[in-house]
Design an enzyme around this catalytic site. Structure first.
Site, mmCIF file in Angstrom:
data_model
loop_
_atom_site.group_PDB
_atom_site.id
_atom_site.type_symbol
_atom_site.label_atom_id
_atom_site.label_comp_id
_atom_site.label_asym_id
_atom_site.label_seq_id
_atom_site.Cartn_x
_atom_site.Cartn_y
_atom_site.Cartn_z
ATOM 1 N N GLU A 92 95.344 33.963 -10.678
ATOM 2 C CA GLU A 92 95.719 35.225 -11.322
ATOM 3 C C GLU A 92 96.961 35.134 -12.202
ATOM 4 O O GLU A 92 97.043 35.806 -13.230
ATOM 5 C CB GLU A 92 95.958 36.304 -10.243
ATOM 6 C CG GLU A 92 94.710 36.725 -9.503
ATOM 7 C CD GLU A 92 93.818 37.622 -10.338
ATOM 8 O OE1 GLU A 92 94.213 37.965 -11.470
ATOM 9 O OE2 GLU A 92 92.722 37.963 -9.884
ATOM 10 N N SER A 352 90.894 54.827 51.788
ATOM 11 C CA SER A 352 91.917 54.279 52.693
ATOM 12 C C SER A 352 93.126 53.719 51.968
ATOM 13 O O SER A 352 94.014 53.151 52.610
ATOM 14 C CB SER A 352 91.297 53.169 53.551
ATOM 15 O OG SER A 352 90.267 53.673 54.372
#
Length: 700
Positions: A92, A352
């Protein structure tokens, strides 16, 4: 057609020629005049991005889309593979690191390509100019638009560093559909962060922003392939990669579908965003590696179970109270398992699992010791007649064995001596949220699961045992300081250690090693919930299994279903379990060597002694909640010692401090105790009938 094409060429020739002339002459054309006409540069658009939830190390747990469904994730240049950056600049903007926003040579090249090809091959835009276009997107490709980009590019270069400009490009560049930014594209197309990319992957991400909609690999694979290979050829020509690397990258397949974004700790992430909607970034105390391991464990285990069952797992750091892992369900997106419901926060019956706290309170109050004998035999309390899980009876057993075997009858007997209200008051005092059925007053059934509690609170209670009885304040965010827990105790240190020593000896599930962690299981009435909670010095892990709708599941037993998951989860913490330190006052004895009142919870008392009882046992001094000066301002026989006085009860009496006996079998109703220093202490007394009384005082 020919005339139209000629007009188009003439138009672009004029644009490029004029732009080139302007580039050369910008310094002489009063750049300030152009800048003022455009107004100030606005960079706030970058602040509008996706909200992300990160773990304690900064790893992405879950991102959330922006309004409109777009994905734009935060990213820094250090988060990107260096090979990608090299390819990007080579393709680019080869002179990105040297120019000041515009590249006259690139514009000349673009003009030459236009003349040679009769069409626009490239526009000569630098990366900085592309960032300017992304900051102020415009559809038209006109001379004024190009001039605007040039001026904005110069402004960007004067205001930001090259690294900051590159970060803007990585954040805003389009990649097709609702993907914006290189990080979102990498996660969506390759399923991983952009820190380490292959040459093929890096080249594809370089190519996509040029024409994001026509090169989307999930829709136009061939176009994406051609564009990727073009980038690879350019990278090879510029010396970024070798010919062999380029050919190997070209042979790699193009992704044909988008992948889902990460969704670790989905429930915790959603809760964080709901609780704090303003920040864009949330840092949780969760460990992503551990979270992923436990979510995988939950998925593996749930596949073997009922199709509508869910699993929840919670891991707490005992020292800090941090939530290190929170698995609310095995599959967040599952409708069949109601996966969107966070079962770590659902109120369920613990079965429990609360028994250890009954025993801990009995130890703390001097009512029992781990080696105290209890009777496991049929008992009735009004209309309530509890039974053991296996409907059998063990006869006379120690408190240690009764808790390890999770016998119901001894636990109910201890709770009857303590009183259910005392257990509930202690739970509520530690800010534990509990739900009691409204149709009846709290009874003995609360000790066997007759109340509602969340996995989060239950795990926190066990973490309190690991901390010597001091309750932790949960910390869900990294860097957040735990709130003060001073005075929030579930039990005293000695009683907490007694429970740990007992539960560490509980028989583990099949194929698991014994004695490594203290753990307890629970099964709610009707087989609706299976629980297992384990802990050692550093971590506490809680596991729940059941159906979110509360439907009974035959065979859903904590020991058989939840405990194996717990023992599979613990090794994934990556640490060796460590035992709790023995407190100084812990009484390690056998049943035979215990003080007589502690040997048997139901010992017989001679009638001649019983007949002398005039009043219930009561500590007369010091008073509960009082402050006692260890100087001369209290009744004592000498400076620094404390007189202990009792009224009522049946001698001989046994005095205990924080669960440890200090005066055994005395016939006097007063005793003297020498404190070791200032602080809070719990004083308890037991008479010959087993009656007890306790007070908490502060020594100064």
């Amino acid at each position: 057609m020919t005339n139209k094409r000629q007009r188009q060429q003439a138009k672009w020739g004029l644009i490029l020629a004029t732009t080139l002339a302007l580039v050369v002459s910008i310094p002489a054309l009063a750049l300030r005049h152009f800048t003022e006409s455009l107004g100030p540069l606005d960079l706030t658009v970058v602040e509008n991005r996706s909200t992300v939830v990160l773990d304690r190390h900064g790893q992405l747990l879950r991102p959330f889309a922006m309004k409109g469904g777009r994905w734009r994730l935060p990213i820094e240049t250090d988060d990107v593979d260096l090979r990608y950056l090299a390819m990007l600049k080579a393709y680019e903007d080869g002179r990105f690191d040297r120019h000041s926003g515009i590249d006259p040579l690139a514009l000349l090249r673009a003009a030459g390509q236009f003349v040679a090809n009769g069409r626009v091959v490239s526009g000569g835009s630098t990366l900085t100019m592309q960032v300017a276009r992304l900051l102020e997107p415009r559809d038209e490709r006109t001379l004024s638009a190009k001039l605007r980009q040039i001026i904005r590019a110069v402004q960007l270069e004067s205001r930001l560093s090259k690294n900051e400009i590159l970060r803007l490009y990585l954040t805003l560049a389009p990649y097709g559909g609702n993907l914006e930014g290189m990080r979102a594209a990498s996660l969506s197309y390759f399923g991983r962060e952009p820190k380490r990319l292959s040459f093929s992957e890096a080249a594809l991400l370089v190519a996509l922003p040029q024409s994001p909609e026509t090169r989307r690999p999930d829709r136009f694979a061939q176009a994406a392939l051609i564009a990727r290979n073009r980038v690879l050829d350019r990278a090879r020509e510029r010396g970024v990669i070798s010919t062999a690397e380029a050919e190997a990258a070209k042979a790699a397949p193009i992704p044909d579908a988008r992948r889902p974004f990460p969704m670790l700790a989905a429930h915790a992430a959603a809760a964080a965003v709901a609780e704090r909607p303003d920040p864009n970034t949330h840092l949780l105390a969760i460990d992503a590696r551990l979270q992923a391991n436990l979510e995988q464990l939950a998925r593996e285990r749930v596949e073997r179970l009922d199709s509508k069952l869910s699993i929840a797992i919670l891991v707490l750091d005992n020292a800090t109270g941090e939530v290190r892992a929170q698995v609310g369900s095995p599959d967040y997106m599952s409708k069949e398992r109601a996966g969107a419901i966070d079962m770590t926060l659902a109120m369920r019956s613990p079965g429990s699992a609360l028994k250890p706290f009954i025993y801990a309170l009995a130890f703390e109050g001097g009512l029992a010791h781990p080696e105290t004998l209890l009777d496991d035999r049929p008992s009735r309390y009004g209309i309530y007649q509890p039974e053991n899980f296996d409907l059998a009876f063990q006869g006379t057993v120690t408190a240690r064995k009764a808790l390890q075997m999770s016998l119901n009858l001894p636990a109910v007997e201890l709770l009857n001596e303590l009183g259910p209200a005392r257990l509930l008051a202690r739970l509520r005092d530690t800010e534990t949220a509990i739900v009691i059925p409204k149709e009846a007053a709290p009874g003995l059934a609360v000790g066997l699961g007759g109340l509602g509690i969340t996995l989060t609170d239950l795990t926190r209670l066990y973490s309190g045992l690991a901390r010597g009885g001091e309750m932790p304040h949960l910390v869900r965010y990294t860097g957040e300081l735990a709130a003060s827990t001073q005075g929030r105790r579930i039990v005293d240190p000695v009683s907490a250690w007694y429970v740990f020593d007992i539960l560490r000896g509980a028989p583990p599930p099949d194929n698991a090693l014994a004695g490594r962690i203290a753990f307890k299981t629970g099964t709610s009435y009707g087989y609706r919930d299976a629980w297992a909670v384990g802990y050692e010095r550093r971590f506490t892990v809680g596991v729940w299994v059941g159906r979110p709708d509360g439907t009974a599941v035959p065979g859903l037993v904590g020991r058989l279903i939840a405990a194996p998951i717990l023992f599979d989860a613990y090794p994934r913490l990556g640490v060796e379990p460590e035992a709790l330190a023995v407190p100084p006052y812990a009484l390690q004895a056998t049943t035979a060597t215990l003080p007589p009142p502690l040997r048997h919870i139901r010992q017989d008392v001679p009638k001649t002694i019983a007949s002398t009882v005039q009043a219930p046992l009561k500590i007369a001094f010091p008073l509960d909640g009082s402050r006692v000066d260890l100087g001369l301002s209290h009744p004592s026989d000498e400076r620094g010692s404390l007189v202990l006085k009792v009224s009522g009860g049946v001698p001989p009496l046994t005095w205990m401090v924080d669960g440890a006996p200090v005066e055994i079998s005395t016939l006097r109703r007063e005793a003297f105790w020498q404190p070791e220093g200032a602080g809070f202490v719990r004083l308890s007394v037991i008479d010959a009938r087993g009656a007890t009384d306790s007070v908490v005082v502060r020594l100064e």
